[in-house]
Design an enzyme around this catalytic site. Structure first.
Site, short mmCIF file in Angstrom:
data_model
loop_
_atom_site.label_atom_id
_atom_site.label_comp_id
_atom_site.label_asym_id
_atom_site.label_seq_id
_atom_site.Cartn_x
_atom_site.Cartn_y
_atom_site.Cartn_z
N ASP A 98 0.86 -1.18 0.00
CA ASP A 98 0.00 0.00 0.00
C ASP A 98 0.90 1.23 0.00
O ASP A 98 1.88 1.28 0.75
CB ASP A 98 -0.87 -0.01 1.27
CG ASP A 98 -2.26 0.51 1.01
OD1 ASP A 98 -2.37 1.63 0.49
OD2 ASP A 98 -3.24 -0.19 1.34
N ASP A 201 -3.03 4.88 -2.16
CA ASP A 201 -4.05 5.36 -1.22
C ASP A 201 -4.42 6.83 -1.45
O ASP A 201 -3.53 7.67 -1.66
CB ASP A 201 -3.47 5.21 0.20
CG ASP A 201 -4.45 5.60 1.28
OD1 ASP A 201 -5.41 4.84 1.49
OD2 ASP A 201 -4.26 6.66 1.90
N GLU A 258 -6.52 4.43 -5.84
CA GLU A 258 -7.78 4.71 -5.16
C GLU A 258 -8.23 6.08 -5.67
O GLU A 258 -7.91 7.11 -5.10
CB GLU A 258 -7.60 4.74 -3.63
CG GLU A 258 -8.95 4.79 -2.92
CD GLU A 258 -8.85 5.12 -1.43
OE1 GLU A 258 -9.79 4.78 -0.71
OE2 GLU A 258 -7.86 5.73 -0.98
N HIS A 321 -11.45 -2.93 2.86
CA HIS A 321 -11.35 -2.68 4.31
C HIS A 321 -12.05 -1.39 4.74
O HIS A 321 -12.08 -1.08 5.92
CB HIS A 321 -9.88 -2.62 4.69
CG HIS A 321 -9.18 -1.46 4.07
ND1 HIS A 321 -8.98 -1.35 2.70
CD2 HIS A 321 -8.68 -0.32 4.61
CE1 HIS A 321 -8.38 -0.20 2.45
NE2 HIS A 321 -8.18 0.44 3.58
N ASP A 322 -12.56 -0.62 3.78
CA ASP A 322 -13.25 0.63 4.10
C ASP A 322 -14.76 0.51 3.96
O ASP A 322 -15.47 1.51 4.08
CB ASP A 322 -12.79 1.75 3.15
CG ASP A 322 -11.35 2.15 3.40
OD1 ASP A 322 -10.88 1.99 4.54
OD2 ASP A 322 -10.69 2.62 2.44
C1 NOJ Z 1 -8.12 5.23 2.25
C2 NOJ Z 1 -7.83 3.99 3.03
O1 NOJ Z 1 -8.32 2.89 2.32
C3 NOJ Z 1 -8.48 4.18 4.38
O2 NOJ Z 1 -8.50 2.99 5.13
C4 NOJ Z 1 -7.76 5.26 5.08
O3 NOJ Z 1 -8.45 5.58 6.28
C5 NOJ Z 1 -7.67 6.53 4.24
N1 NOJ Z 1 -7.41 6.30 2.86
C6 NOJ Z 1 -6.58 7.41 4.75
O4 NOJ Z 1 -5.33 6.88 4.42
#
Ligand code: NOJ
Ligand code: CA
Length: 553
Positions: A98, A201, A258, A321-322
């Site tokens: 990541d 990210d 992302e 995971h989000d």
């Molecule tokens: C996206 C990540 O997937 C998430 O888990 C994180 O809280 C934020 N970016 C900040 O890095």
């Protein structure tokens, strides 16, 4: 479209903290991933993306990095990682790290130096502004986790720093070429170590609309969502192109961004032949705000794929995971079953692009049914969801129920390996609660059952990689079928072969007329079927929630 080595790959996201613990401290570790490499081999996975394992105070579970060049001791050591890379290579599995470079941790030495001397070299690595108590802040942006994006700079009552996420995640100033150079050096250091690439990210946040200014408030806290600023920020392409040239392109690395909010005309720049990234996630379904329906889901994913056709590859997901668990979000509660989980799997998996599986998805892990207390959970984003719900008039119970549906912790509870103690995840005390459903949903009970969700995923991957069909799944055209038919999600993949994916996303049977006869059933969720499908007509009746993947005559 120019062919790339990663076009036919199947990827899997590991959330290391919750995957498998080998030393009994309740925290998953790199050795746990190494131990399970054969698990991935058997499933058919080619690329493993690991959520962050760098040194971190874990305020946002590793997305707050305090040392980019080392592994957090809770996850292991650099030697463990080297072993993972080497063992992965033996199995043709590439490791993807990541890349979190919109911000670092407030415990990173850069930030400490910035606090010691805000006007010095490292002060310019961040966004630090003068601010006196009682005066308005530089702008009214609300951080993603709630509250202002501005926080007092430690040791300086007259200064504030910017953090668009948690206050322990100060934003890095990408306008500063010295910072950018440091980042590229770090990226190449990892690529030289033998990783296959990066998931990038929050990358859309690196470009800020400057100078800082207010936008109309969208809640009664007087603040405004970050999206308003992002819609106006332009010029990110220069940073991304420079990063790709200085790093990924030199290594032919795999990179998945992302990315949100990109404009149509930017798509070729982002994921075209020589784009900033190899691919980017399709978040179109995750972003739906209305109550989910099969038609909304279909329209979102179809539109996303029609939009990129001929330009590049999206990375397809139903969760990460989000997000809460995909099966809990996209399948109505009263229809949740192994059959519907398989149907959803096939729908998204056989679209053009790179399929990503999030850990636990392959055994059909679901959201929590309920949350009794905020303290049962962990995520730093929970408080904002909870408090906002109470503010909007929900009762305490309703606000907790909302967390059982929305919290990111739904995806972060430990992997359910077995119905034994702690779901077989650890011999110690797990860092986060185990989902009580582990007695029913676990890998041990599925591995020898040919009708399990796990086997279905294995079959799905095998089908996608079957040499007879691979080029059609990877490069075949995507053509929606009967797009307007209510609760039917159906599409053609047309290449050397003509394949159709047909899903009846409702509790009643549904009759459809096919463009030609079915030659062969490749996969269904009903039961294992014989290879040949004796259909005499082109009209077929799909039973409730039936999935058919078929080769057409
Ligand atoms: C996206 C990540 O997937 C998430 O888990 C994180 O809280 C934020 N970016 C900040 O890095
Ligand atoms: Ca451990």
């Amino acid at each position: 479209m120019e062919k790339k080595w990663w076009h036919n790959k199947v990827a899997y996201q590991i959330y290391p903290k919750s995957f498998y613990d080998t030393n009994g401290d309740g925290i998953g570790d790199i050795n746990g991933v190494i131990e399970k490499l054969d698990y991935f081999k058997e499933l058919g996975i080619d690329i493993l993306w690991l959520s962050p394992i760098y040194c971190s105070p874990l305020a946002d579970q590793g997305y707050d990095i305090s040392d980019y060049y080392n592994i957090d001791p809770r996850f292991g050591t650099l030697e463990d990682l080297d072993r993972l890379i080497a063992e992965g290579k033996k199995r043709n599995i590439g490791i993807v790290m990541d890349l979190v470079v919109n911000h670092c941790s407030d415990e990173h030495e850069w930030f400490k130096k910035a606090c010691a001397d805000p006007d010095g070299e490292y002060g310019k690595f961040f966004y630090i502004e003068n601010h006196k108590d009682g005066e308005p802040l530089p702008c009214n942006w609300r951080s993603y986790f709630g509250g202002s994006v501005w926080e007092k700079l430690p040791g300086h009552d007259d200064k504030v720093y910017l953090h668009v996420f948690h206050k322990k995640q100060p934003d890095l100033n990408w306008e500063n070429p010295k910072l950018r150079k440091e980042i590229y050096k770090m990226i190449n250091w990892w690529l030289d170590r033998g990783i296959a690439g990066f998931r990038i990210d929050a990358i859309i946040n690196i470009k800020k609309k400057l100078p800082f200014s207010d936008y109309p408030a969208d809640r009664d806290d007087g603040m405004t969502s970050m999206n308003n600023m992002l819609a106006e920020a332009s010029g990110i392409g220069e940073f991304l192109d420079e990063m790709a040239t200085e790093t990924f392109r030199k290594y032919q690395a795999f990179s998945v961004g992302e990315v949100f909010n990109e404009k149509d005309e930017e798509l070729p720049l982002f994921i075209g032949n020589d784009g900033y990234f190899s691919t980017m996630f399709d978040f179109s379904a995750e972003l739906i705000e209305e109550e989910m329906t099969p038609d909304l889901y279909k329209n979102a994913i179809f539109k996303a794929h029609e939009r990129v056709e001929g330009i590049g590859f999206l990375s397809n997901i139903i969760e990460n995971h989000d997000e809460p668990r995909g099966v809990s979000r996209f399948i109505p509660k009263d229809a949740l079953s192994d059959a519907t989980k398989k149907m959803l799997a096939a729908i998204y998996f056989l679209l053009p692009g790179i399929p990503f599986i999030y850990q636990g998805q392959e055994i059909g892990m679901e959201n929590l049914d309920s949350v009794n207390d905020l303290n049962e959970l962990d995520d730093c984003a929970n408080a904002d969801i909870y408090e906002n719900a109470i503010h909007e008039g929900l009762s305490k119970e309703q606000a907790l129920q909302l967390l059982a549906e929305k919290s990111r912790d739904n995806a972060r509870t430990p992997f359910q390996w077995s119905d034994g103690a702690n779901a077989g995840f650890t011999t110690g005390k797990p860092w986060l609660m185990i989902n009580p459903k582990y007695t029913d949903i676990n890998f041990a009970s599925q591995k020898d059952d040919p009708n399990s969700v796990w086997h279905f995923y294995k079959d799905l991957i095998a089908l996608r990689k079957n040499p007879e069909y691979e080029s059609t799944f990877v490069y075949g055209k995507f053509i929606p079928f009967l797009k307007r038919q209510h609760n039917l999600i159906a599409y053609n993949r047309v290449g050397d072969k003509h394949i159709m994916v047909l899903a009846n996303f409702q509790k009643d049977a549904q009759t459809i007329s096919l463009p030609s006869k079915i030659k062969k059933v490749l996969l269904t969720n009903v039961s294992k079927t014989p290879d040949n499908f004796s259909s005499t007509s082109t009209e077929i009746v799909l039973s409730p929630y039936e999935l058919l993947v078929v080769e057409m005559v």
